[in-house]
Design a protein around this motif. Structure first.
Motif, PDB file in Angstrom:
ATOM      1  N   SER A 117       5.503 -23.344  -2.984  1.00  0.00           N
ATOM      2  CA  SER A 117       6.895 -22.854  -3.061  1.00  0.00           C
ATOM      3  C   SER A 117       7.097 -21.552  -2.312  1.00  0.00           C
ATOM      4  CB  SER A 117       7.386 -22.690  -4.500  1.00  0.00           C
ATOM      5  OG  SER A 117       7.041 -21.422  -5.015  1.00  0.00           O
ATOM      6  N   CYS A 118       8.378 -21.195  -2.143  1.00  0.00           N
ATOM      7  CA  CYS A 118       8.724 -19.953  -1.459  1.00  0.00           C
ATOM      8  C   CYS A 118       8.370 -18.735  -2.296  1.00  0.00           C
ATOM      9  CB  CYS A 118      10.214 -19.937  -1.124  1.00  0.00           C
ATOM     10  SG  CYS A 118      11.270 -20.036  -2.579  1.00  0.00           S
ATOM     11  N   THR A 119       8.070 -18.934  -3.562  1.00  0.00           N
ATOM     12  CA  THR A 119       7.673 -17.814  -4.423  1.00  0.00           C
ATOM     13  C   THR A 119       6.208 -17.469  -4.216  1.00  0.00           C
ATOM     14  OG1 THR A 119       9.222 -18.644  -6.069  1.00  0.00           O
ATOM     15  CG2 THR A 119       7.644 -17.006  -6.814  1.00  0.00           C
ATOM     16  N   THR A 138       5.677 -21.944  -9.162  1.00  0.00           N
ATOM     17  CA  THR A 138       7.041 -21.967  -8.647  1.00  0.00           C
ATOM     18  C   THR A 138       7.941 -20.967  -9.394  1.00  0.00           C
ATOM     19  OG1 THR A 138       7.427 -23.866 -10.087  1.00  0.00           O
ATOM     20  CG2 THR A 138       6.842 -24.324  -7.817  1.00  0.00           C
ATOM     21  N   ASN A 139       9.243 -21.177  -9.322  1.00  0.00           N
ATOM     22  CA  ASN A 139      10.179 -20.162  -9.801  1.00  0.00           C
ATOM     23  C   ASN A 139      11.141 -20.629 -10.889  1.00  0.00           C
ATOM     24  OD1 ASN A 139      12.061 -21.748  -8.195  1.00  0.00           O
ATOM     25  ND2 ASN A 139      11.055 -20.782  -6.465  1.00  0.00           N
ATOM     26  N   ARG A 140      11.210 -21.916 -11.131  1.00  0.00           N
ATOM     27  CA  ARG A 140      12.166 -22.390 -12.139  1.00  0.00           C
ATOM     28  C   ARG A 140      11.507 -23.376 -13.082  1.00  0.00           C
ATOM     29  NH1 ARG A 140      17.176 -22.267  -8.074  1.00  0.00           N
ATOM     30  NH2 ARG A 140      17.663 -20.083  -8.539  1.00  0.00           N
ATOM     31  N   SER A 163      19.456 -20.137  -3.110  1.00  0.00           N
ATOM     32  CA  SER A 163      19.511 -18.921  -3.933  1.00  0.00           C
ATOM     33  C   SER A 163      18.329 -17.982  -3.708  1.00  0.00           C
ATOM     34  CB  SER A 163      19.612 -19.298  -5.406  1.00  0.00           C
ATOM     35  OG  SER A 163      18.502 -20.077  -5.782  1.00  0.00           O
ATOM     36  N   HIS A 164      17.194 -18.514  -3.303  1.00  0.00           N
ATOM     37  CA  HIS A 164      16.020 -17.646  -3.121  1.00  0.00           C
ATOM     38  C   HIS A 164      16.018 -16.891  -1.797  1.00  0.00           C
ATOM     39  CE1 HIS A 164      14.755 -20.173  -6.503  1.00  0.00           C
ATOM     40  NE2 HIS A 164      14.290 -19.030  -6.926  1.00  0.00           N
ATOM     41  N   THR A 165      17.150 -16.871  -1.141  1.00  0.00           N
ATOM     42  CA  THR A 165      17.312 -16.063   0.068  1.00  0.00           C
ATOM     43  C   THR A 165      17.043 -14.586  -0.227  1.00  0.00           C
ATOM     44  OG1 THR A 165      18.935 -17.678   0.795  1.00  0.00           O
ATOM     45  CG2 THR A 165      18.931 -15.590   1.965  1.00  0.00           C
ATOM     46  N   GLY A 171       6.099 -27.598   2.593  1.00  0.00           N
ATOM     47  CA  GLY A 171       7.472 -27.927   2.234  1.00  0.00           C
ATOM     48  C   GLY A 171       7.761 -27.446   0.829  1.00  0.00           C
ATOM     49  N   CYS A 172       8.966 -27.723   0.363  1.00  0.00           N
ATOM     50  CA  CYS A 172       9.336 -27.284  -0.988  1.00  0.00           C
ATOM     51  C   CYS A 172       8.596 -28.083  -2.053  1.00  0.00           C
ATOM     52  CB  CYS A 172      10.837 -27.421  -1.186  1.00  0.00           C
ATOM     53  SG  CYS A 172      11.778 -26.284  -0.150  1.00  0.00           S
ATOM     54  N   SER A 173       8.289 -29.326  -1.709  1.00  0.00           N
ATOM     55  CA  SER A 173       7.401 -30.152  -2.525  1.00  0.00           C
ATOM     56  C   SER A 173       7.772 -30.148  -4.007  1.00  0.00           C
ATOM     57  CB  SER A 173       5.960 -29.693  -2.295  1.00  0.00           C
ATOM     58  OG  SER A 173       5.032 -30.502  -2.961  1.00  0.00           O
ATOM     59  N   MET A 174       6.803 -29.897  -4.863  1.00  0.00           N
ATOM     60  CA  MET A 174       6.982 -30.040  -6.308  1.00  0.00           C
ATOM     61  C   MET A 174       7.778 -28.902  -6.947  1.00  0.00           C
ATOM     62  SD  MET A 174       3.898 -31.264  -8.778  1.00  0.00           S
ATOM     63  CE  MET A 174       3.464 -32.773  -7.925  1.00  0.00           C
ATOM     64  N   CYS A 175       8.243 -27.963  -6.141  1.00  0.00           N
ATOM     65  CA  CYS A 175       9.111 -26.923  -6.697  1.00  0.00           C
ATOM     66  C   CYS A 175      10.408 -27.548  -7.182  1.00  0.00           C
ATOM     67  CB  CYS A 175       9.425 -25.861  -5.648  1.00  0.00           C
ATOM     68  SG  CYS A 175      10.639 -24.664  -6.222  1.00  0.00           S
ATOM     69  N   VAL A 176      10.883 -28.565  -6.450  1.00  0.00           N
ATOM     70  CA  VAL A 176      12.181 -29.145  -6.767  1.00  0.00           C
ATOM     71  C   VAL A 176      12.140 -30.675  -6.721  1.00  0.00           C
ATOM     72  CG1 VAL A 176      13.053 -29.053  -4.396  1.00  0.00           C
ATOM     73  CG2 VAL A 176      14.672 -28.832  -6.291  1.00  0.00           C
TER      74      VAL A 176
HETATM   75  S1  SF4 Z   1      13.282 -25.653  -3.381  1.00  0.00           S
HETATM   76 FE1  SF4 Z   1      11.761 -24.257  -4.228  1.00  0.00          FE
HETATM   77  S2  SF4 Z   1      10.428 -23.769  -2.525  1.00  0.00           S
HETATM   78 FE2  SF4 Z   1      12.276 -24.654  -1.649  1.00  0.00          FE
HETATM   79  S3  SF4 Z   1      13.537 -22.895  -1.150  1.00  0.00           S
HETATM   80 FE3  SF4 Z   1      14.169 -23.615  -3.179  1.00  0.00          FE
HETATM   81  S4  SF4 Z   1      12.949 -22.438  -4.621  1.00  0.00           S
HETATM   82 FE4  SF4 Z   1      12.005 -22.213  -2.614  1.00  0.00          FE
END
Ligand code: SF4
Lengths: 203, 467
Positions: free
Chosen positions: B345-347, B425-427, B129-131, B403-408
């Motif tokens: 995270s990607c954020t 992070t974002n969520r 979704s974060h595309t 990596g995405c690590s502790m975001c998810v």
């Molecule tokens: S899991 Fe987190 S860091 Fe990885 S793409 Fe999704 S929102 Fe971004």
């Protein structure tokens, strides 16, 4: 996938708003192959205690054969994980009725034969009240965009193209492969007019 | 000349292969990014005996399950299998894979721009979704589900109904310690997590023009948390100077030609937006979420609201959030003790984010444990060249791989049950960082402030004399 137009089943109320995809299926279950079935993971952390036992007070646990959920606004918000839809479908759910849905969730739902039926807040309130005591029989008709629960009846909204897909059980890949010529023509033109749209560089 | 067009109109028109009579468009996809989670889609392709339509436009990345601590130690066979499946799918279909040991590996939404795979004017899809992040470059970028991923793999196109155009204009100067994250959390708190549902958001205004690409990516990244699948910023000099010389960006004579095309993507001056929102940058404070939805966010100086003062639907959600988060109405947000912190995270896992955190952490000690996972191996290397890892280490925080690590938490980097985490992070959904985990979203600088004080804190006093 086979299509469907009308359904009679048991509806359960899940009136909270913002039931997001992380609640529908926690990330830790997403490495499971689909063939194993995602049903047991549906709403896992809401339905089950820390030991994994079903919580008796959770509505869905009291009504095994439920096939319709009546939920709150913004159902399925969050991630694109289609596993959230797999969990619902594998648990026998074929329609979710709510005032609004996360965009990606809704299209994932339609791609798996799950109806995301949008209703107004007033009807949602009435349905939630009717379901507060327990599950009730419900009837849904996609082409008429109508639902009926006891003496309550009302309309829901659904995009025409989605209705067609659900009713016919259509798969987009077949439709698109039939457009192969148009796609090829488009690609060639794009390549000529916007060469920068192709990755350049060493690889 | 036709009618005035928005950037959305221009991008849509440039990708529309055909428009069906029911109003749904078949769009050409310029870049398709896949990751370990795309296994369902590859399985569908295989089940139908279909080939990958455009391997050269498809790029695979190991990020969601990437081990970030002790890469050699892959204890969990489930995780190993997810990564191995991506590997074999990439090999079988001839797709470029950014594997764990690749010096360019990273989170898909950090790596795409770094590599110049993300460019203005492109349509970019990824099963994530974060595309929307990639829209920061003036691209039409949106997340899709597994069935749609399979569709893109098989046809290099996607069926989509055009969203409505919405513009969020932010004007004025941001205060010190206030960042793109705060702009995003601010508008989501105001409009709700479904506030932009069905809309493509274009960010405009002097504040947005003044943001770096990193800041713009943070803003576009969080669009999905406000219900919008698309976030966009018109390309400009900031965009071009970020991209020039990147590996997959146009080279030589192709570069100025591309820049000319990209400049023309901006919305026409008199273009019509179905919805307009204006924000004053001067009014935005460092913002923190207190509940289990990104819309439950407040300035750090605020007091937690009494559900009785909220509209009924929000009141119920607030009650549930307080119970889950272990907070009470009337309590000050600042001063709430945290158990741990996470930056990544990607954020907010880009170099600028790490610099912002380091500016607060330099010469200070963290009172709680914490993990910092850079958004990519390149960000990691850059941070190490700048000595940021030393600052983090001296503060007592753990410096991990990308990596995405502790975001998810898919890779096993989890927050414990009932533990409170200040996170970039974002969520903050229930259970997002682990079952029973309590997540507070905020900017990297604010996470650093929480680390050195052990409580949710206003970063601004900690920055005095530093920025
Ligand atoms: S899991 Fe987190 S860091 Fe990885 S793409 Fe999704 S929102 Fe971004």
């Amino acid at each position: 996938m086979s299509g469907w137009n009308s359904h009679k089943g048991l509806a359960v109320g899940l009136p909270q708003a913002n039931i997001d995809t992380d609640q529908l299926i926690p990330a830790r279950f997403m490495s499971v192959p689909r063939a194993e079935g995602y049903g047991p993971y549906l709403l896992h952390d809401m339905r089950r205690d820390a030991e994994g036992r079903l919580r008796a007070e959770f509505a869905l646990n009291r009504h095994e054969g439920a096939s319709v959920l009546v939920a709150g606004r913004n159902f399925g918000s969050g991630s694109s994980r289609e596993a959230a839809v797999y969990a619902l479908v594998d648990a026998g759910i074929c329609a979710v009725i709510a005032p609004s849905f996360g965009d990606i969730f809704a299209s994932n739902a339609v791609n798996n034969g799950l109806l995301p039926a949008r209703i107004d807040g007033a009807l949602q309130g009435e349905l939630a009240t009717a379901l507060a005591e327990g599950a009730r029989d419900i009837e849904i008709d996609i082409s008429a965009r109508q639902l009926r629960l006891g003496t309550l009846s009302g309309a829901f909204e659904l995009d025409d193209s989605w209705a067609k897909k659900l009713i016919n059980g259509w798969d987009d890949i077949d439709l698109s492969l039939a457009q192969g010529m148009a796609i090829k023509k488009f690609k060639d033109l794009r390549y000529q007019t916007t060469p920068w749209a192709w990755p350049s560089g060493p690889d | 000349m036709g009618a005035a067009q928005t950037m959305l109109d221009k991008l849509w028109g440039a990708h529309e292969v055909l428009l069906r009579e029911d109003g749904v468009s078949l769009l050409w996809v310029d870049r398709h990014l896949v990751h370990e989670g795309s296994h369902h889609a590859f399985a569908k392709l295989k089940a139908r005996g279909l080939a990958l339509a455009e391997p050269a436009l498809t790029f695979a990345v190991v990020d969601h399950y990437a081990p970030t601590r002790g890469r050699a130690r892959r204890a969990d066979p489930q995780i190993e299998r997810m990564i191995q499946t991506l590997r074999s799918n990439a090999t079988a279909h001839g797709v470029r894979l950014y594997d764990l040991d690749d010096p360019l590996q990273g989170i898909v939404h950090v790596l795409g721009p770094e590599e110049g795979l993300t460019l203005p004017g492109l349509l970019i899809n990824c099963g994530d979704s974060h595309t929307s992040t990639h829209g920061a470059f003036g691209a039409l970028a949106f997340g899709i589900g597994a069935t749609e991923v399979a569709h893109v793999l098989a046809t290099q196109t996607i069926w989509q109904r055009k969203p409505k155009a919405m513009r969020i204009t932010v004007d004025g100067a941001l205060g010190p310690g206030v960042s793109a994250k705060d702009i995003a959390l601010g508008w989501i708190a105001r409009l709700g997590t479904d506030g932009a549902q069905g809309h493509a958001v274009e960010y405009a205004g002097s504040t947005v023009r003044g943001l770096s690409m990193e800041g713009r990516m943070t803003l576009c990244n969080l669009s999905i948390e406000g219900g919008a699948r698309f976030g966009m910023v018109a390309p400009d000099e900031t965009t071009f100077s970020y991209l020039q010389g990147r590996r997959f960006a146009p080279q030589g004579a192709g570069w100025p030609a591309a820049c000319a095309d990209w400049t023309a993507l901006a919305s026409d001056a008199d273009a019509h937006f179905e919805r307009e929102v204006w924000l004053d940058a001067g009014e935005i404070a460092p913002t923190v979420t207190w509940g289990t939805s990104p819309e439950q966010a407040l300035p750090i100086t605020a007091v937690l609201p009494d559900p009785a003062d909220l509209p009924p639907a929000k009141a119920e959600a607030a009650h549930a959030a307080y119970a889950y988060m272990g907070l009470t109405p009337g309590q000050r947000l600042a001063g709430t003790p945290v158990d741990q912190v996470f930056i990544g995270s990607c954020t907010n896992g880009r170099i600028e984010d790490l610099r912002a955190a380091a500016a607060v952490l330099a010469g200070r000690k963290a009172k709680v444990p914490g993990l910092i996972s850079p958004g990519s191996a390149q960000v990691k290397a850059q941070a190490e060249r700048e000595g940021l890892d030393q600052i983090f280490g001296a503060a007592g925080l753990e410096w991990a791989a990308a990596g995405c690590s502790m975001c998810v938490g898919m890779n096993g980097d989890l927050v414990g049950e009932g533990k409170r985490c200040a996170s970039s992070t974002n969520r903050n959904f229930k259970g997002r960082q682990g079952r029973g985990a309590r997540t507070h979203l905020m900017s990297p600088a604010m996470v650093a402030a929480a680390a050195v004080t052990g409580v949710l804190s206003d970063v601004r006093p900690l920055l005095e004399g530093r920025v």
